[in-house]
Design a protein around this motif. Structure first.
Motif, PDB file in Angstrom:
ATOM      1  N   LEU A 154       0.866  -1.182   0.000  1.00  0.00           N
ATOM      2  CA  LEU A 154       0.000   0.000   0.000  1.00  0.00           C
ATOM      3  C   LEU A 154       0.897   1.225   0.000  1.00  0.00           C
ATOM      4  N   LEU A 155       0.743   2.057  -0.995  1.00  0.00           N
ATOM      5  CA  LEU A 155       1.723   3.106  -1.231  1.00  0.00           C
ATOM      6  C   LEU A 155       1.079   4.490  -1.350  1.00  0.00           C
ATOM      7  N   ASP A 156       1.597   5.394  -0.558  1.00  0.00           N
ATOM      8  CA  ASP A 156       1.185   6.794  -0.634  1.00  0.00           C
ATOM      9  C   ASP A 156       1.990   7.484  -1.743  1.00  0.00           C
ATOM     10  N   ILE A 157       1.462   8.566  -2.296  1.00  0.00           N
ATOM     11  CA  ILE A 157       2.246   9.308  -3.294  1.00  0.00           C
ATOM     12  C   ILE A 157       3.057  10.426  -2.636  1.00  0.00           C
ATOM     13  N   GLY A 158       2.407  11.190  -1.772  1.00  0.00           N
ATOM     14  CA  GLY A 158       3.094  12.323  -1.156  1.00  0.00           C
ATOM     15  C   GLY A 158       3.991  11.900  -0.008  1.00  0.00           C
ATOM     16  N   LEU A 159       5.184  11.469  -0.337  1.00  0.00           N
ATOM     17  CA  LEU A 159       6.129  11.011   0.689  1.00  0.00           C
ATOM     18  C   LEU A 159       7.299  11.978   0.771  1.00  0.00           C
ATOM     19  N   PRO A 160       7.948  12.076   1.940  1.00  0.00           N
ATOM     20  CA  PRO A 160       9.182  12.862   2.028  1.00  0.00           C
ATOM     21  C   PRO A 160      10.289  12.143   1.266  1.00  0.00           C
ATOM     22  N   GLY A 161      11.172  12.894   0.636  1.00  0.00           N
ATOM     23  CA  GLY A 161      12.246  12.280  -0.157  1.00  0.00           C
ATOM     24  C   GLY A 161      11.673  11.778  -1.466  1.00  0.00           C
ATOM     25  N   MET A 162      11.992  10.536  -1.787  1.00  0.00           N
ATOM     26  CA  MET A 162      11.496   9.936  -3.019  1.00  0.00           C
ATOM     27  C   MET A 162       9.974   9.802  -2.946  1.00  0.00           C
ATOM     28  N   ASN A 163       9.256  10.296  -3.962  1.00  0.00           N
ATOM     29  CA  ASN A 163       7.805  10.174  -3.895  1.00  0.00           C
ATOM     30  C   ASN A 163       7.317   8.796  -4.355  1.00  0.00           C
ATOM     31  N   GLY A 164       6.057   8.552  -4.133  1.00  0.00           N
ATOM     32  CA  GLY A 164       5.505   7.223  -4.381  1.00  0.00           C
ATOM     33  C   GLY A 164       5.642   6.757  -5.816  1.00  0.00           C
ATOM     34  N   ILE A 165       5.445   7.684  -6.738  1.00  0.00           N
ATOM     35  CA  ILE A 165       5.544   7.313  -8.162  1.00  0.00           C
ATOM     36  C   ILE A 165       6.957   6.854  -8.500  1.00  0.00           C
ATOM     37  N   GLU A 166       7.944   7.651  -8.051  1.00  0.00           N
ATOM     38  CA  GLU A 166       9.337   7.287  -8.329  1.00  0.00           C
ATOM     39  C   GLU A 166       9.692   5.960  -7.675  1.00  0.00           C
ATOM     40  N   LEU A 167       8.988   5.689  -6.598  1.00  0.00           N
ATOM     41  CA  LEU A 167       9.288   4.483  -5.814  1.00  0.00           C
ATOM     42  C   LEU A 167       8.878   3.203  -6.548  1.00  0.00           C
ATOM     43  N   ILE A 168       7.825   3.315  -7.352  1.00  0.00           N
ATOM     44  CA  ILE A 168       7.261   2.108  -7.962  1.00  0.00           C
ATOM     45  C   ILE A 168       8.293   1.271  -8.734  1.00  0.00           C
TER      46      ILE A 168
END
Lengths: 214, 214
Positions: free
Chosen positions: B57-71
DNA sequence: TGTAAAATCACGCATTTGCGTGATTGAATA
DNA sequence: TATTCAATCACGCAAATGCGTGATTTTACA
């Protein structure tokens, strides 16, 4: 407040058609006055009576004109009506065509009447209710259409020149634009052709656009 | 039978993160052992412990690397894990990027815990649960990408020749293929250029593909 | 039945393109 | 340090292309 949603049903199976109508009319806000067993019958009636339903529940497997073909005709006669597909057909082609024709929802026939009512409300609120497997298909089709290929390992310079090619510039024009000799551009072009495994400008451009190389 | 679904949560808001974990662990089939407040923390842990969750379960608005980049990073480390976006961001760009990166679901944060659990089950069953407004966006984007332009009133013959152009054939090759004089092909090409308002083969091909004229 | 559009074919010419066959320089990498 | 690779530039030639300027024949349609 007094919401009132007019629904029509186009479905050739009598049992399912009637059960849909009945289910809808159990709700106080949503009303189904007319149902049709073929697309032609629906089109005739809508044209004659100038009917403007809020929602059209539409089957795909209809006698005569099928549901997909029906969508553009319905939209011509009643552009504001939202169309919800309710069908057993969940293959990519039907889903693709229905969406491109402008359906606002895509449900499968195994759905409970409560969920169908909920879906009608969702569409009225600007949503697009979809069976979750259909949604998966849409997502996959969508993703497949937008993957950027990168397998040709073009250099930055080559990508730059390729994109100018796609814009329709000649060697000479490209050379002038990026301040190079046209010989250099020619040289880059050959390398691009080699990497893309093509032998003409046309093929390179096609490949670049179709495979989203830029 | 004894299903067991392992879920991890990546979400920077502590309250929401904990409430998600709690909600999930109320179910007997679904289990959430680990939660993370940043993408980097999650990536480190997954790499170190060789964690292979069923669902992320992944949020988009994250500190540092955002959720999209994380995928993409998550998919590298654990390719079989399904990713469900849970966020407040419902703009086209985020939705587009998430889907293209390979998310299996896209939910908004106003969802009840029951629906989130139901969505997890749906993803495990091969579905793609989506907020209905998100689904509408996806449908619209999908449709817009596939509308066939027809505004240039090309004749059938011209479309045929244009499609051969796109395949990369020369005038001579086209002429041979459809049994015409190359003069005739040349003539058709000029008419095509005039109708498309271009002056080169390259531009015609670009326009044909980009505007889906065939 | 007449007219307009589409489809067919033709010649000439300046420009562009694809390709063979080179060379030099600089940066990255093993 | 050696070597690879991207980027740059060069000449020549056969083929392809774009365009001006025609023509004839079908086909559609009002």
């Amino acid at each position: 407040m007094n919401i009132h949603i007019d629904v029509i049903v186009i479905e050739d199976n009598e049992l399912f058609r009637d059960s849909l109508k009945e289910a809808i009319n159990k709700s106080s806000d949503i009303n189904c006055k007319y149902t049709f067993s073929s697309g032609e019958a629906a089109l005739d009636f809508i044209a004659k009576e100038e009917l403007v339903p809020d929602i059209i529940l539409l089957d795909i497997g209809l006698p005569g004109m099928n549901g997909i073909e029906l969508i553009p005709e319905l939209r011509k006669l009643s552009p504001t009506s939202k169309i919800i597909i309710i069908t057993v057909h969940d293959d990519d082609e039907n889903v693709f065509n229905a969406i491109c024709a402008g359906a606002s929802g895509y449900l499968l026939k195994d759905l409970s009447s409560e969920k169908i009512l909920a879906s009608i409300i969702e569409v009225m609120n600007g949503g697009a209710p979809m069976n979750s497997h259909i949604a998966k298909k849409v997502l996959n089709m969508f993703r497949d259409q937008n993957v950027k290929s990168n397998g040709y390992s073009l250099s930055e310079r080559e990508k730059e020149i390729l994109s100018l090619l796609v814009e329709g510039l000649s060697k000479k024009q490209i050379a002038e634009k990026i301040f190079l000799s046209h010989h250099t551009v020619d040289s880059h072009l050959r390398n691009i052709y080699a990497k893309l495994e093509v032998h003409s400008r046309s093929s390179a451009i096609s490949k670049a656009i179709k495979e989203k190389l830029l």
